[in-house]
Design a protein around this motif. Sequence first.
Motif, short mmCIF file in Angstrom:
data_model
loop_
_atom_site.label_atom_id
_atom_site.label_comp_id
_atom_site.label_asym_id
_atom_site.label_seq_id
_atom_site.Cartn_x
_atom_site.Cartn_y
_atom_site.Cartn_z
N HIS A 76 -7.79 6.75 12.62
CA HIS A 76 -7.34 6.56 13.99
C HIS A 76 -5.87 6.16 14.00
O HIS A 76 -5.42 5.38 13.15
CB HIS A 76 -8.16 5.46 14.68
N SER A 78 -4.61 4.40 16.50
CA SER A 78 -4.66 3.04 17.04
C SER A 78 -5.31 2.10 16.04
O SER A 78 -6.43 2.36 15.58
CB SER A 78 -5.47 3.04 18.35
N SER A 80 -6.46 -0.89 16.60
CA SER A 80 -7.65 -1.52 17.19
C SER A 80 -8.86 -0.59 17.07
O SER A 80 -9.98 -1.05 16.78
CB SER A 80 -7.39 -1.88 18.65
N ASP A 81 -8.65 0.71 17.27
CA ASP A 81 -9.73 1.68 17.09
C ASP A 81 -10.14 1.75 15.63
O ASP A 81 -11.33 1.86 15.31
CB ASP A 81 -9.31 3.06 17.58
N GLU A 82 -9.15 1.66 14.74
CA GLU A 82 -9.45 1.70 13.30
C GLU A 82 -10.24 0.47 12.89
O GLU A 82 -11.19 0.57 12.09
CB GLU A 82 -8.16 1.80 12.49
#
Length: 223
Positions: A76, A78, A80-82
């Motif tokens: 990802h 991002s 935060s997504d990761e």
Amino acid sequence: MFDLFRTPPASQGRLGPIHPSHQNRCNSTRRTIINDVDVLIFAWPSKGGVIILEHVEAVDFDFLGLEPLNPPFARHESQSDEDAFCQRLLLLGAKWWDSEARWRFLKQADELDGRAIEALEEENEPAPTMRERKWVSVGWATGGGLWISEFDTNLWGIEEDHNLVPFDTARLRLARTMDERCQVLRKHFKGRFYKDISDYQGFAFINSWSTKETGEVGVLVKS
């Protein structure tokens, strides 16, 4: 027998020798590796290090919300997504390595690579810890709770003679769903049931997201 650290020989898609000091060879954007004997999924936590699930099967892709016939090959963008993906991957028994280089180094040692063995013998590199060498498989039941199987592995300088990884772990590949995996873990691999993840106190990193601050043998390398 499929060992957590077993890498195919050079003719079978070997990832190649990497010493822990060779940080420039690591690729912190990768998500999936597919070769002729294995599938691996990588995740890159903001805390540092790398989370790797080996011997990935179709049911793991389903659990992660990924398409097994069209797997992603990049992480990802991002963070935060990761991080959210990292937490999900840990639930499958993935290992949280200090760095990709440390993971590769111990794979070399398991192959009895001369340079890796020399580094361990001369104590230039730390010996594998229990958490680094444990074989772990996890199944999540649709009715609630999870099943976990754990076994010891033999790596350089460590010779276990009990609770070793069974010879028939390939049986897990036959499970078509998570419930079938739970059934296989229970019947064939001494799986233990936990009503909640907080009940687990073993060697896997499955519930370590909120508590892990340091690496197994050093710092968590940020990439």
